[in-house]
Each structure stands twice: as C-alpha cells, then as structure tokens.
Design a protein around this motif. Structure first.
Motif, PDB file in Angstrom:
ATOM      1  N   LEU A   1     -20.254   5.331  -0.220  1.00  0.00           N
ATOM      2  CA  LEU A   1     -19.557   5.063  -1.709  1.00  0.00           C
ATOM      3  C   LEU A   1     -18.297   5.889  -1.632  1.00  0.00           C
ATOM      4  N   PHE A   2     -18.066   7.067  -0.882  1.00  0.00           N
ATOM      5  CA  PHE A   2     -16.654   7.665  -1.090  1.00  0.00           C
ATOM      6  C   PHE A   2     -15.827   6.614  -0.364  1.00  0.00           C
ATOM      7  N   VAL A   3     -16.214   5.829   0.881  1.00  0.00           N
ATOM      8  CA  VAL A   3     -15.054   4.872   1.332  1.00  0.00           C
ATOM      9  C   VAL A   3     -14.950   3.879   0.366  1.00  0.00           C
ATOM     10  N   MET A   4     -15.916   3.321  -0.259  1.00  0.00           N
ATOM     11  CA  MET A   4     -15.577   2.058  -1.201  1.00  0.00           C
ATOM     12  C   MET A   4     -14.686   2.612  -2.446  1.00  0.00           C
ATOM     13  N   HIS A   5     -14.873   4.038  -2.682  1.00  0.00           N
ATOM     14  CA  HIS A   5     -13.902   4.345  -3.910  1.00  0.00           C
ATOM     15  C   HIS A   5     -12.625   4.641  -3.301  1.00  0.00           C
ATOM     16  N   LEU A   6     -12.495   5.349  -2.247  1.00  0.00           N
ATOM     17  CA  LEU A   6     -11.172   5.319  -1.478  1.00  0.00           C
ATOM     18  C   LEU A   6     -10.354   3.962  -1.417  1.00  0.00           C
ATOM     19  N   TYR A   7     -11.217   3.212  -0.735  1.00  0.00           N
ATOM     20  CA  TYR A   7     -10.634   1.618  -0.775  1.00  0.00           C
ATOM     21  C   TYR A   7     -10.249   1.332  -2.157  1.00  0.00           C
ATOM     22  N   GLY A   8     -10.962   1.359  -3.092  1.00  0.00           N
ATOM     23  CA  GLY A   8     -10.650   0.944  -4.337  1.00  0.00           C
ATOM     24  C   GLY A   8      -9.375   1.581  -5.035  1.00  0.00           C
ATOM     25  N   ARG A   9      -9.153   2.713  -4.527  1.00  0.00           N
ATOM     26  CA  ARG A   9      -7.906   3.572  -5.043  1.00  0.00           C
ATOM     27  C   ARG A   9      -6.642   2.979  -4.269  1.00  0.00           C
ATOM     28  N   VAL A  10      -6.708   2.576  -3.168  1.00  0.00           N
ATOM     29  CA  VAL A  10      -5.555   2.247  -2.266  1.00  0.00           C
ATOM     30  C   VAL A  10      -5.262   1.023  -2.088  1.00  0.00           C
ATOM     31  N   SER A  11      -5.974   0.054  -2.295  1.00  0.00           N
ATOM     32  CA  SER A  11      -5.976  -1.169  -2.056  1.00  0.00           C
ATOM     33  C   SER A  11      -6.359  -2.161  -3.203  1.00  0.00           C
ATOM     34  N   ASN A  12      -5.868  -3.395  -3.437  1.00  0.00           N
ATOM     35  CA  ASN A  12      -6.593  -4.526  -4.246  1.00  0.00           C
ATOM     36  C   ASN A  12      -5.950  -5.569  -3.868  1.00  0.00           C
ATOM     37  N   GLY A  13      -6.532  -6.144  -2.408  1.00  0.00           N
ATOM     38  CA  GLY A  13      -6.165  -7.407  -2.230  1.00  0.00           C
ATOM     39  C   GLY A  13      -4.779  -7.223  -1.447  1.00  0.00           C
ATOM     40  N   GLY A  14      -4.359  -6.091  -0.687  1.00  0.00           N
ATOM     41  CA  GLY A  14      -3.356  -5.594  -0.128  1.00  0.00           C
ATOM     42  C   GLY A  14      -2.420  -5.253  -0.974  1.00  0.00           C
ATOM     43  N   GLU A  15      -2.477  -5.158  -2.623  1.00  0.00           N
ATOM     44  CA  GLU A  15      -1.564  -4.784  -3.282  1.00  0.00           C
ATOM     45  C   GLU A  15      -1.760  -3.220  -3.745  1.00  0.00           C
ATOM     46  N   VAL A  16      -0.681  -2.224  -3.497  1.00  0.00           N
ATOM     47  CA  VAL A  16      -0.940  -1.174  -3.686  1.00  0.00           C
ATOM     48  C   VAL A  16      -1.052  -0.780  -5.086  1.00  0.00           C
ATOM     49  N   LEU A  17      -1.883   0.138  -5.467  1.00  0.00           N
ATOM     50  CA  LEU A  17      -2.103   0.280  -6.892  1.00  0.00           C
ATOM     51  C   LEU A  17      -1.570   1.747  -7.409  1.00  0.00           C
ATOM     52  N   LEU A  18      -1.022   2.418  -6.771  1.00  0.00           N
ATOM     53  CA  LEU A  18      -0.412   3.618  -7.223  1.00  0.00           C
ATOM     54  C   LEU A  18       0.975   3.703  -7.858  1.00  0.00           C
ATOM     55  N   TRP A  19       0.956   4.223  -9.127  1.00  0.00           N
ATOM     56  CA  TRP A  19       2.006   4.744  -9.725  1.00  0.00           C
ATOM     57  C   TRP A  19       3.028   3.394 -10.026  1.00  0.00           C
ATOM     58  N   HIS A  20       2.731   2.414 -10.369  1.00  0.00           N
ATOM     59  CA  HIS A  20       3.440   1.200 -10.786  1.00  0.00           C
ATOM     60  C   HIS A  20       4.532   1.471 -11.845  1.00  0.00           C
ATOM     61  N   ASP A  21       5.681   2.101 -11.710  1.00  0.00           N
ATOM     62  CA  ASP A  21       6.423   2.609 -12.827  1.00  0.00           C
ATOM     63  C   ASP A  21       7.521   1.610 -12.739  1.00  0.00           C
ATOM     64  N   SER A  22       7.440   0.943 -13.703  1.00  0.00           N
ATOM     65  CA  SER A  22       8.511  -0.019 -14.148  1.00  0.00           C
ATOM     66  C   SER A  22       8.962  -1.092 -12.899  1.00  0.00           C
ATOM     67  N   GLY A  23       7.903  -1.227 -12.516  1.00  0.00           N
ATOM     68  CA  GLY A  23       7.932  -2.287 -11.332  1.00  0.00           C
ATOM     69  C   GLY A  23       8.774  -1.517  -9.845  1.00  0.00           C
ATOM     70  N   SER A  24       8.994  -0.466  -9.834  1.00  0.00           N
ATOM     71  CA  SER A  24       9.686   0.225  -9.048  1.00  0.00           C
ATOM     72  C   SER A  24       8.838   0.261  -7.730  1.00  0.00           C
ATOM     73  N   GLY A  25       7.582   0.144  -7.610  1.00  0.00           N
ATOM     74  CA  GLY A  25       6.817   0.231  -6.304  1.00  0.00           C
ATOM     75  C   GLY A  25       6.646   1.584  -5.898  1.00  0.00           C
ATOM     76  N   ASN A  26       5.934   1.815  -4.835  1.00  0.00           N
ATOM     77  CA  ASN A  26       5.655   3.117  -4.333  1.00  0.00           C
ATOM     78  C   ASN A  26       5.698   2.954  -2.819  1.00  0.00           C
ATOM     79  N   PHE A  27       6.019   4.445  -2.267  1.00  0.00           N
ATOM     80  CA  PHE A  27       6.484   4.766  -1.073  1.00  0.00           C
ATOM     81  C   PHE A  27       6.110   6.213  -0.411  1.00  0.00           C
ATOM     82  N   GLY A  28       6.028   6.260   0.913  1.00  0.00           N
ATOM     83  CA  GLY A  28       5.870   7.504   1.409  1.00  0.00           C
ATOM     84  C   GLY A  28       4.278   7.678   1.746  1.00  0.00           C
TER      85      GLY A  28
END
Length: 367
Positions: free
Chosen positions: A28-55
């Motif tokens: 369940l932890f691994v599934m939760h982690l995968y849900g937090r970091v990926s959605n079909g290859g799209e990064v889900l973190l901090w989408h701020d005005s379409g600027s993307g996420n890095f680092g």
C-alpha cells in the motif's frame, strides 16, 4: 517433532497474520508513493501556472510520505507487539509453558527472531517497490530538469544513493524501535502498558529538547536549540526527523522571466543517525539477552519487577511529564513566559510528583 521446531511453529501461528499485514502495508505504501509521483508519466507536483517541477521531486515525496507515516507505523508496531507478547505476560499461560521443555530465553528469542524476520520482509518489499517506482519516474524528472542550465544544482541530491540512504536509515529505525519494544516488554509485565511506555520513551528525547529550549529561553530570551542541525534530527529520530530537514525544500528559481518550482533536499548528518540507531539496537539487545536468561513470569507479581528498571522509568516519566507541566503552567496561570524562577520551581515540583506517582504505579500488583 524437534522441540525448537515445535516452538517455532507455535509462535508462527500468531505471527503469520502479522506477516500478511506487513506485506500488505508495504504494498500500500508503494502504491501510495506511485500515486504521488506519477500519473501515466506526468509529474503531479506543484503545477504552478504551468511552470513544471524540477530537482529532487521524487526524494521530496518519498521523504515526506515516510515522515507522515511514522506515527502510524509505530502505532501499528505497538498493537502488533502487544498481541505478540500477550501470552508471554499471561500468568496461566506462563505456568503451563514453564512445564514444557522450553526455557524463557528460548521462547523470548524465538518471538524476537520472528519479529525481526517480519520487519526484514516488509522492508525488502517496501525498498524494492520504491526503487521500481523511482526507475519508472526518474527519467521524467531528469528530462524536465535538464532543460535548465542549473540542472546540476537541482539534481545534486536526487541520486540512487540518496534513495538508498533514506531506505537504509528507515530500516535501521524499524530495527531499533523493535529492539526497544522487546526490552520494555521483557521488563514490564503487561503487554498494553509495555507498548504505551515504549511509545513514551521514543518521544522522550524530543520532549527533553523542548525542556532545554525553555531553559534557554529563560536564560537568554531566545533559543536556537529547536533549529540545531544536529540535536533536532537526533532528538526526533523516531519521528523521521533524521531522514531530512523538512523545511525550505520548495524553492523558486527565475529563468527567462518566469519563476519555476524546484526542490533541493537537505539531509542531516547520516553518520550520527546511524551510530545512534546502532547504539540503541546493540544496547537494547545486550540488556534483553542478559535479562531474558533469568526471566520467570510466574514469580513476577508487580508491573515492573526489576528495581533498576522501575528507577529508570520513574525518573524518565517524572522528567518528561514534569517538563511538560513546567512549560504549560505559566500559560495556564497567565504568567510571563521566560520567568526562570516560575519554570524551575514548577518543573522540580512536577518532576517529583510525577516521578513518585509513576514509581507507585510501576510497583502495582498484577496478581
């Protein structure tokens, strides 16, 4: 049947359900982690005005998820160990088991061995799953970061070695916590009470750091103890604070007139954290080994039968509860914070009261 194999079979009948829970929890932890970091290859973190996420976005999510899960994992530990040692603290069961060809040390070590195996299996599954998730998403993070000339700075702490550091340190934490649970369950003759006391011991270093912080406030009017880059991670080591500095991880970087979110993880001193956890494991294991030889539950009629353990626990409970009372007493009395006399007097009185009360409670008869 070989008597040791029979003992192992007896202990495994209860722990097979614990093993199942541990496996499911890791998945369940691994599934939760995968849900937090990926959605079909799209990064889900901090989408701020379409600027993307890095680092170090993957490490940031892994560390924050582990940090948030700590309290639930330790509560689950407390419930599992309570169930595991319930028969060990039952007088009738102990009288029956003492008539069989098993020594108290053999039974205790068998329980301990099974517990360590369950922890090892769950950690291996969690680590393998985490590394698989990282392999699936890390290229996406790297591609986004490589668009910028400062990609080396952004990716400095996003390597496989940093992920292995996080997983290894978390695995050592679980081993140290279980070793502490085993020791307290050996000296405290009630399972539920032993688990509650163990959770309190895990919180004690951070509580004492807050007391020291109040002392410094009284002396100088300010304090840097809670922000200390060495003491704070070590004091909160059982709360996940040693995994990373959980502040200031999200940053903004201007590039071509736009501000972009990026994450740079700051890690505490790894060597000190590993050393502290190893000391806890070795010290608890040594004391447990020595005490388990002469353990006889059929003769233990008080909550904590070892006088040395009663003194240590009473002193610790008195200091921690006394410190908490001294911190909140001025607030309740609308006194000015930072009054040294008020703080010291209330701490001494509260420490003496709670120490004496805990001494009496730990000496209660359980017949």
């Amino acid at each position: 049947m070989n008597r040791r194999r029979a003992l192992l079979s007896y202990e495994m009948r209860k722990m097979k359900w614990v093993l199942l829970i541990a496996v499911l929890g890791s998945l369940l932890f691994v599934m939760h982690l995968y849900g937090r970091v990926s959605n079909g290859g799209e990064v889900l973190l901090w989408h701020d005005s379409g600027s993307g996420n890095f680092g170090s976005c993957f490490s940031n999510e892994l560390l924050n998820l582990l940090h948030d899960y700590h309290i639930y994992i330790w509560l689950l530990f407390a419930v599992i160990v309570t169930v595991q040692f319930q028969d060990f603290h039952n007088k009738k069961t102990e009288e029956y088991m003492s008539s069989l060809p098993f020594t108290a040390r053999e039974r205790f070590l068998t329980k301990s061995l099974i517990g360590y195996v369950v922890i090892a299996v769950s950690w291996i599954l969690l680590s393998a799953g985490t590394l698989i998730v990282r392999q699936n998403v890390i290229t996406q993070y790297h591609k986004q970061s490589l668009l910028f000339p400062f990609y080396k700075q952004m990716l400095a702490n996003e390597t496989i070695w940093h992920t292995l550091r996080t997983l290894g340190l978390f695995g050592l934490e679980m081993l140290a916590v279980y070793a502490l649970f085993l020791l307290i369950h050996l000296v405290v003759n009630k399972s539920a009470a032993a688990s509650v006391i163990t959770l309190g011991i895990m919180m004690a270093p951070l509580e004492l750091l807050f007391v020291a912080y109040e002392f410094e406030v009284c002396l100088s009017g300010g304090s840097s103890l809670l922000e200390n880059r060495i003491l704070r991670p070590l004091a909160g080591i059982f709360l996940g604070d040693s995994l990373a500095y959980f502040n200031g991880q999200q940053n903004l970087w201007e590039y071509n007139g736009m501000y972009h979110n990026y994450c740079h993880i700051s890690y505490p001193e790894t060597g000190l954290a590993v050393l502290l956890l190893l000391v806890v494991i070795l010290l608890c294991s040594f004391i447990t080994w020595k005490l388990s030889k002469g353990h006889d539950m059929t003769k233990n009629y008080v909550l904590v039968s070892y006088k040395g353990a009663r003194i240590f626990l009473s002193a610790g409970i008195g200091l921690c509860f006394g410190g908490a009372a001294a911190v909140f007493f001025p607030m309740l009395m609308f006194a000015i914070r930072g009054n040294m006399v008020t703080f010291v007097v209330s701490w001494l009185f509260a420490t003496a009261f709670f120490g004496f009360l805990s001494w009496k409670l730990l000496h209660l008869s359980i017949r």
